[in-house]
Design a protein around this motif. Sequence first.
Motif, PDB file in Angstrom:
ATOM      1  N   ASP A 200     -87.948   6.053  25.019  1.00  0.00           N
ATOM      2  CA  ASP A 200     -86.624   5.915  24.429  1.00  0.00           C
ATOM      3  C   ASP A 200     -85.517   5.869  25.476  1.00  0.00           C
ATOM      4  OD1 ASP A 200     -87.914   6.037  22.010  1.00  0.00           O
ATOM      5  OD2 ASP A 200     -87.550   8.193  21.735  1.00  0.00           O
ATOM      6  N   TYR A 201     -85.833   6.230  26.735  1.00  0.00           N
ATOM      7  CA  TYR A 201     -84.797   6.313  27.763  1.00  0.00           C
ATOM      8  C   TYR A 201     -85.112   5.439  28.980  1.00  0.00           C
ATOM      9  CZ  TYR A 201     -83.000  10.301  25.154  1.00  0.00           C
ATOM     10  OH  TYR A 201     -82.481  11.108  24.172  1.00  0.00           O
ATOM     11  N   VAL A 202     -86.365   5.231  29.287  1.00  0.00           N
ATOM     12  CA  VAL A 202     -86.747   4.415  30.447  1.00  0.00           C
ATOM     13  C   VAL A 202     -87.468   3.182  29.921  1.00  0.00           C
ATOM     14  CG1 VAL A 202     -87.995   4.341  32.628  1.00  0.00           C
ATOM     15  CG2 VAL A 202     -86.941   6.487  31.863  1.00  0.00           C
ATOM     16  N   PHE A 203     -86.809   2.029  29.955  1.00  0.00           N
ATOM     17  CA  PHE A 203     -87.406   0.792  29.441  1.00  0.00           C
ATOM     18  C   PHE A 203     -86.682  -0.402  30.061  1.00  0.00           C
ATOM     19  CE2 PHE A 203     -84.103   2.196  26.575  1.00  0.00           C
ATOM     20  CZ  PHE A 203     -83.340   1.055  26.377  1.00  0.00           C
ATOM     21  N   PHE A 204     -87.351  -1.527  30.091  1.00  0.00           N
ATOM     22  CA  PHE A 204     -86.816  -2.786  30.608  1.00  0.00           C
ATOM     23  C   PHE A 204     -86.611  -3.720  29.415  1.00  0.00           C
ATOM     24  CE2 PHE A 204     -86.140  -5.425  34.352  1.00  0.00           C
ATOM     25  CZ  PHE A 204     -86.145  -6.703  33.807  1.00  0.00           C
ATOM     26  N   CYS A 205     -85.375  -3.880  29.019  1.00  0.00           N
ATOM     27  CA  CYS A 205     -85.073  -4.701  27.850  1.00  0.00           C
ATOM     28  C   CYS A 205     -85.171  -6.181  28.225  1.00  0.00           C
ATOM     29  CB  CYS A 205     -83.682  -4.371  27.328  1.00  0.00           C
ATOM     30  SG  CYS A 205     -83.277  -5.215  25.777  1.00  0.00           S
ATOM     31  N   LEU A 206     -85.884  -6.970  27.429  1.00  0.00           N
ATOM     32  CA  LEU A 206     -86.123  -8.387  27.712  1.00  0.00           C
ATOM     33  C   LEU A 206     -85.304  -9.306  26.817  1.00  0.00           C
ATOM     34  CD1 LEU A 206     -90.007  -8.318  28.143  1.00  0.00           C
ATOM     35  CD2 LEU A 206     -88.260  -8.312  29.927  1.00  0.00           C
ATOM     36  N   SER A 207     -84.350  -8.778  26.109  1.00  0.00           N
ATOM     37  CA  SER A 207     -83.539  -9.638  25.247  1.00  0.00           C
ATOM     38  C   SER A 207     -82.657 -10.551  26.091  1.00  0.00           C
ATOM     39  CB  SER A 207     -82.692  -8.791  24.301  1.00  0.00           C
ATOM     40  OG  SER A 207     -81.764  -8.012  25.032  1.00  0.00           O
ATOM     41  N   ARG A 208     -82.271 -11.691  25.515  1.00  0.00           N
ATOM     42  CA  ARG A 208     -81.443 -12.656  26.229  1.00  0.00           C
ATOM     43  C   ARG A 208     -80.085 -12.065  26.586  1.00  0.00           C
ATOM     44  NH1 ARG A 208     -82.852 -16.931  28.909  1.00  0.00           N
ATOM     45  NH2 ARG A 208     -84.270 -17.424  27.196  1.00  0.00           N
ATOM     46  N   GLU A 209     -79.496 -11.278  25.725  1.00  0.00           N
ATOM     47  CA  GLU A 209     -78.200 -10.692  26.014  1.00  0.00           C
ATOM     48  C   GLU A 209     -78.264  -9.728  27.187  1.00  0.00           C
ATOM     49  OE1 GLU A 209     -79.689 -10.763  23.142  1.00  0.00           O
ATOM     50  OE2 GLU A 209     -78.502 -12.233  21.995  1.00  0.00           O
TER      51      GLU A 209
END
Length: 403
Positions: A200-209
């Motif tokens: 919930d706190y350490v992640f790599f978001c891959l969304s275009r935005e």
Amino acid sequence: MSSSLWRAEDGSPASRVQSGGKASGKALNTSSFFAENKLKPSDDSGTNAWQPRLPNLLFVQPPSAPPVTETRRRGEGARRGRRRRRRRQHRRALNRRPYLPRVFREHFSYIHLSEEQCTRRLRFTKEVVTELCHLLQPELQPQSRATTALPVALKITVALHFFASRSFQSAGGNIANISQFAVYCCIQEVTDALYARRKDYVFFCLSREKQEERARGFARIAGFPMVQGAIDCTHVALRAPHNNPEIFSNRKGYHSLNMQLLCDHTQRILMVNARYPGSSHDAFILRQSSVPAIFQPPHQTQGWLLGDQGYPLCTWLMTPLRNPTTPAQLSYNESHAATRNVIKQTIGLLKQRFRCLDRSGAALQYTPERVPHFVVVCCMLHNLAIMRVWVIECASCGFCAIE
């Protein structure tokens, strides 16, 4: 017949009797007299003297003991057991300490600290610590109804003080006024509860935005385009393990874990890997991690990462030129170094906030299997502080540089 002397068996002399005479008006029957008085003739003299038969005292048989039955044997064993128990109880009574009434110490948590003390000792404001207490309430709520059970606020206070201070547990016991074993239990519970929420706190978001936001943020630093993150490794000191201590010895001469971090332009940690010993190379850790899979199909990641000369050059990883000669190459290295400096600041800020990860706070006195949990939890708390827009600055030079 001449008179003779008889002796009884008791040694008393018998009366002399004339042969053929009468005693007390009765005729003397010698055979019956000898039999009644147990006399025998004495042959040590030439006369017809008689002496009594003496019992054989040398070969007298002792009276036989009554037979030992099973009941009697069991009774003797029970008596011996009772005597041994009484002696044991007596020794225990002599060695027993005198009874002293139990005195429960008063416990302290972050609630009893001022705002300045909470920020300096726990690295968070009281508002953020309260938020952590509400977040971890289901996992840390004591199951016992005893009045001596440690509350959630106390556990959070002890764990945060351990992360923020040195790697010894006695300091946490002093701030909360509890024993060292209680500090150990609090650290274990809080670490496990936070580690379960790491995604919930350490992640790599891959969304275009998010990709466009990261690219714009890095471009504002030195004009380096399409950068999705900066990557680097640092060492977390720990005590020498019992099994294969040589593989944990790094190039700097102490035992450690090689921790790989990936951050964005806001110094927020996107990925962390702390499973490899200190002797592992940075490029080896990168190949074994999940970072290369982010830039492979089916993911649609547009851009690349920035790394130092310890990493190989890839289509998704940009490294500095070793021997720049042209102005364009020099400009590339300058822009690369200025943009990649974000990861150095992130590592310095992380170790400044949580001294248990820095060597100046002494090596962690835990096993290599437990230390990665502390590293991940500290990265989570670092991101929480970044999300709350609260940054620790060094008193002299701003951020502390990497070691």
